[in-house]
Design a protein around this motif. Structure first.
Motif, PDB file in Angstrom:
ATOM      1  N   VAL A 274       0.975  -1.155   0.090  1.00 52.81           N
ATOM      2  CA  VAL A 274      -0.084  -0.145   0.034  1.00 52.81           C
ATOM      3  C   VAL A 274       1.018   1.215  -0.050  1.00 52.81           C
ATOM      4  O   VAL A 274       1.727   1.658   0.714  1.00 52.81           O
ATOM      5  CB  VAL A 274      -0.778  -0.005   1.109  1.00 52.81           C
ATOM      6  N   TYR A 530      -1.617  -1.140  -3.998  1.00 44.32           N
ATOM      7  CA  TYR A 530      -2.787  -0.085  -3.836  1.00 44.32           C
ATOM      8  C   TYR A 530      -2.122   1.101  -3.536  1.00 44.32           C
ATOM      9  O   TYR A 530      -1.013   1.395  -3.209  1.00 44.32           O
ATOM     10  CB  TYR A 530      -3.241  -0.566  -2.257  1.00 44.32           C
ATOM     11  N   VAL A 561      -8.982  -0.061   1.113  1.00 41.53           N
ATOM     12  CA  VAL A 561      -7.757  -0.698   0.808  1.00 41.53           C
ATOM     13  C   VAL A 561      -7.320  -1.982   1.818  1.00 41.53           C
ATOM     14  O   VAL A 561      -7.040  -3.170   1.506  1.00 41.53           O
ATOM     15  CB  VAL A 561      -6.438   0.126   0.777  1.00 41.53           C
TER      16      VAL A 561
END
Length: 575
Positions: A274, A530, A561
Motif C-alpha cells: 500500500v 494499492y 484498501v
C-alpha cells in the motif's frame, strides 16, 4: 511500535502479508483495517517521525451523511453530496471513486469507533466552501478526532511528528477551534480568560515531565489515536526506512526494496503493498513540471513534511502505473507568508484566521484588490494564479491586527515589535506611507482602501462580494455588524504582510479503481499494489469543496484498501 517490535527500523521480518509505505492517516488506517482483518502488517516510514502530514494538519475529516451527524438528528444524503461534488468537479469527476467514497465513508466511521481508539465528533455548523452550490451542506459533514491525551502513547509520543511550532503558543501548546475563540476573547470575557488559564495550567504541568504538551488536538489527535491502535495491534513501524523500489515479478507486486542507514534490503509482501506517502509536494522538479505558475517562475512553498517527495509515485510508475494529470489543480493551494528564520524563511499558511475578518483586504503589487479575501485558501490562491500575481499583500488596520492577529502575528496582548524588526510585518501611518514600505503605488493603494471603506461600513463589497456566503461569514467576526467580514480600514497605523502561493499537499496522484488498486496505462489493476491518501489521485479532481476533503478520503480509502487486501490476500512469498 509494540513492546516487542518498537518504533524503529530494527527488527525487520523477512516478509509480511501486507506492507504499508507511509504512516499518516491513510497508511495507518489501511494497516489497522488489514490487521483487524487477519493480516500480518508492517508500516515503513521514510521520516524519523510517524504521523506524516496528518500530524501537522487541521485534522478536519469530510464524510457526508456520517453516523455522528445522524446520531445527533442531522440529515444529509449521498445524493446531495454527489450533486455537490458533481458541481465542483464537472466532467473531471471519477464517479466510480466518488460513489465508493460516499458509500464507505459512513462505514469507516462506525468501524473505527467500534474497533479502535479513534473516536469522532461532528461539527454542527461548518459550511461547505461553496455553500451556495446545489447539494452543499452548512454543517455535519465535517468530523474531527476527539482531543487526545498523548500520555497514552507512552514513550512513542516522542516519535509522533510534532506540531508546527508557529501554530502553537507558550512553548508548544496546541489550540483547537474552540480554544482559539476563547484566547481571542480572553481580554474581553471572564469566561474565556478562565478557560485559557485552565489550558495554560495543564500545559505548564505537562512541561514539568514531558518534552512537549500532551493535550493533542486537530491532526495531532487523529494521528495519536490511530497510533495508539497501531501500538495495541502490534503493527511494527520501521522509521527512517525509505522506499527504493517495488519488487515486481511481471505478474504482481510482491514486496519492497527499502533503504535504512545506507543499507538496502528486500521485504516480501505476500498480500500486496500500500502506497500512502503523501504525494510529491516537496519535489521541486515535479512541482515545476505540473504547476504552471511554478514553471512561469513564481515562488511556491509547501506546508507538507519534507519527506513527501514522491518516492512512492516514482516506484509505482516504475512498474507501469498511470499518473492522472487532468485535475483542475495539481495541489490543494494555500497562501503563505514567510517568517524569517535562521538562514531560511519558514512558510506560514493563511487558512482561515485573518483574510475573512473585517478590516482586512488583499492587493496585488499594483495596489489593487484582485479577489474576495474571504474565499477558501484554495480559491484565493487560484485567484492569485489566474491574475498573474507571484505575490500579493494582505493589508489591515490597527484594530484588526490587535483583535484578530495577522498571519503569525498574535492578537493583543502579544507584542508585535519582533515582527516589525524582522520585516515580516510592514507598517505605515497612512496608506500612502504603507504603500511606500511595500513597493506599491501610493495613490493606487490609497484609492483602493478609500473605495473599499466607502461600501464596507454598510456591509457591502460591490467589487468582489466579501462576506456574501455562509462559508465566508462563518470565518468572519459574528460580533461585527452588519456583515461579519466587512468593516472600513479606519484605525491607523496600517499593516501589510506579503503572501505567496503554497500548498498543503498535492492532488495529482496515481490512477486507482474503487478498491484502491493502482491501475496501469490500460486501466488494468496492477496486482498487489494499492494507493491511498495523496499518493492516490484525489477524487476531488483538483477541486476543494470543503474542510477535510483530503483526510476524509484518506481514511476512507485506507479502510477500503485494508478491507480489500484482507479479503483477497494471495498469501504467497517471493519466488
Amino acid at each position: 511500535m509494540s513492546g516487542n517490535r518498537a518504533a524503529s527500523a530494527a527488527g525487520f521480518a523477512e516478509g509480511y502479508d501486507l506492507i504499508v509505505v507511509g504512516s499518516g492517516a491513510a497508511g495507518m488506517a489501511a494497516a489497522i483495517t488489514a490487521r483487524l482483518g487477519g493480516l500480518d502488517v508492517a508500516i515503513v516510514e521514510k521520516s524519523s517521525h510517524y504521523g506524516g502530514s496528518t500530524a501537522v494538519s487541521g485534522g478536519a475529516i469530510w464524510i457526508p451523511d456520517n453516523p455522528k451527524m445522524r446520531d445527533a438528528g442531522m440529515t444529509d444524503s449521498k445524493e446531495a453530496a454527489f450533486a455537490y461534488l458533481a458541481s465542483e468537479t464537472g466532467n473531471r469527476m471519477n464517479a466510480e471513486l466518488v460513489h465508493a467514497f460516499l458509500d464507505a465513508g459512513p462505514e469507516m466511521v462506525r468501524f473505527f469507533e467500534e474497533n479502535t481508539a479513534l473516536q469522532f465528533e461532528h461539527r454542527v455548523y461548518s459550511p461547505d466552501y461553496h455553500s451556495d452550490l446545489p447539494g452543499a451542506a452548512l454543517g455535519g459533514r465535517v468530523i474531527d478526532a476527539r482531543d487526545y491525551d498523548g500520555r497514552r502513547l507512552g514513550a512513542h509520543l516522542d516519535r509522533l511528528r510534532p506540531p508546527i511550532g508557529d501554530f502553537t503558543v507558550f512553548g508548544g501548546m496546541m489550540l483547537n477551534r474552540i480554544d482559539i475563540g476563547h484566547f481571542l476573547k480572553m481580554t474581553r470575557s471572564v469566561k474565556s480568560a478562565l478557560y485559557a488559564l485552565r489550558l495554560l495550567a495543564r500545559h505548564a504541568r505537562d512541561r514539568l515531565s514531558y518534552k512537549r504538551g500532551t493535550r493533542l488536538v486537530l491532526g495531532q489527535a487523529l494521528a495519536g489515536r490511530l497510533a495508539e491502535t497501531v501500538i495495541e495491534l502490534g503493527i511494527p513501524v520501521h522509521l527512517e526506512t525509505a522506499l527504493v523500489s517495488l519488487v515486481h515479478d511481471g505478474d504482481a507486486v510482491q514486496g519492497v526494496r527499502v533503504a535504512h542507514q545506507g543499507e538496502e534490503r528486500i521485504i516480501s509482501a505476500r498480500g500486496g503493498v500500500v502506497l500512502a506517502t503523501g504525494g510529491f509536494p516537496q519535489n521541486i522538479r515535479k512541482r515545476r513540471g505540473i504547476m504552471p505558475h511554478v514553471s512561469a517562475g513564481a515562488p511556491h512553498y509547501s506546508m507538507s513534511p519534507e519527506a513527501s517527495t514522491g518516492d512512492a509515485i516514482d516506484a509505482a510508475l516504475g512498474v507501469g502505473a498511470a499518473l492522472v494529470e487532468t485535475n483542475s489543480n495539481a495541489a490543494f493551494w494555500a497562501p503563505v507568508s514567510l517568517l524569517p528564520g535562521d538562514g531560511c524563511a519558514r512558510p506560514f499558511p493563511h487558512l482561515f484566521l485573518d483574510r475573512a475578518k473585517p478590516g482586512v483586504i488583499a492587493v496585488g503589487q499594483d495596489g489593487r484588490r484582485f479577489a474576495n479575501e474571504a474565499l477558501s485558501y484554495h480559491d484565493f490562491v487560484q485567484a492569485m494564479i489566474a491574475t498573474g500575481h507571484h505575490s500579493v499583500w494582505l493589508v489591515c488596520d490597527h484594530r484588526a491586527l490587535r483583535r484578530y492577529g495577522f498571519g503569525a502575528v498574535r492578537p493583543f496582548p502579544a507584542p508585535i515589535g519582533s515582527h516589525l524588526r524582522s520585516g515580516y510585518l510592514k507598517r505605515g501611518r497612512t496608506f500612502a506611507e504603507l504603500a511606500q514600505r511595500i513597493g506599491v503605488p501610493p495613490a493606487v493603494l490609497t484609492e483602493t482602501a478609500e473605495t473599499f471603506n466607502a461600501a464596507a461600513g454598510a456591509g457591502s463589497d460591490p467589487a468582489f462580494g466579501k462576506g456574501s456566503t455562509e462559508y465566508q461569514t462563518y470565518l468572519g467576526d459574528p460580533e461585527n455588524h452588519p456583515n461579519p467580514c466587512l468593516r472600513p480600514l479606519d484605525t491607523a497605523p496600517y499593516y501589510a504582510i506579503e503572501l505567496f502561493a503554497g500548498d498543503i499537499g498535492t492532488s495529482t496522484g496515481l490512477s486507482t479503481n474503487a478498491h484502491g488498486q493502482v491501475l496501469d496505462g490500460n486501466a488494468v489493476p496492477i496486482a498487489g499494489l494499492y494507493a491511498c491518501g495523496n499518493d492516490m489521485n484525489s477524487i476531488m479532481a483538483g477541486a476543494y469543496p470543503g474542510a477535510g476533503i483530503t483526510l476524509g478520503p484518506a481514511l476512507t480509502f485506507g479502510y477500503i484498501v485494508g478491507r480489500h487486501a484482507a479479503a483477497g490476500s494471495r498469501q504467497r512469498p517471493i519466488s
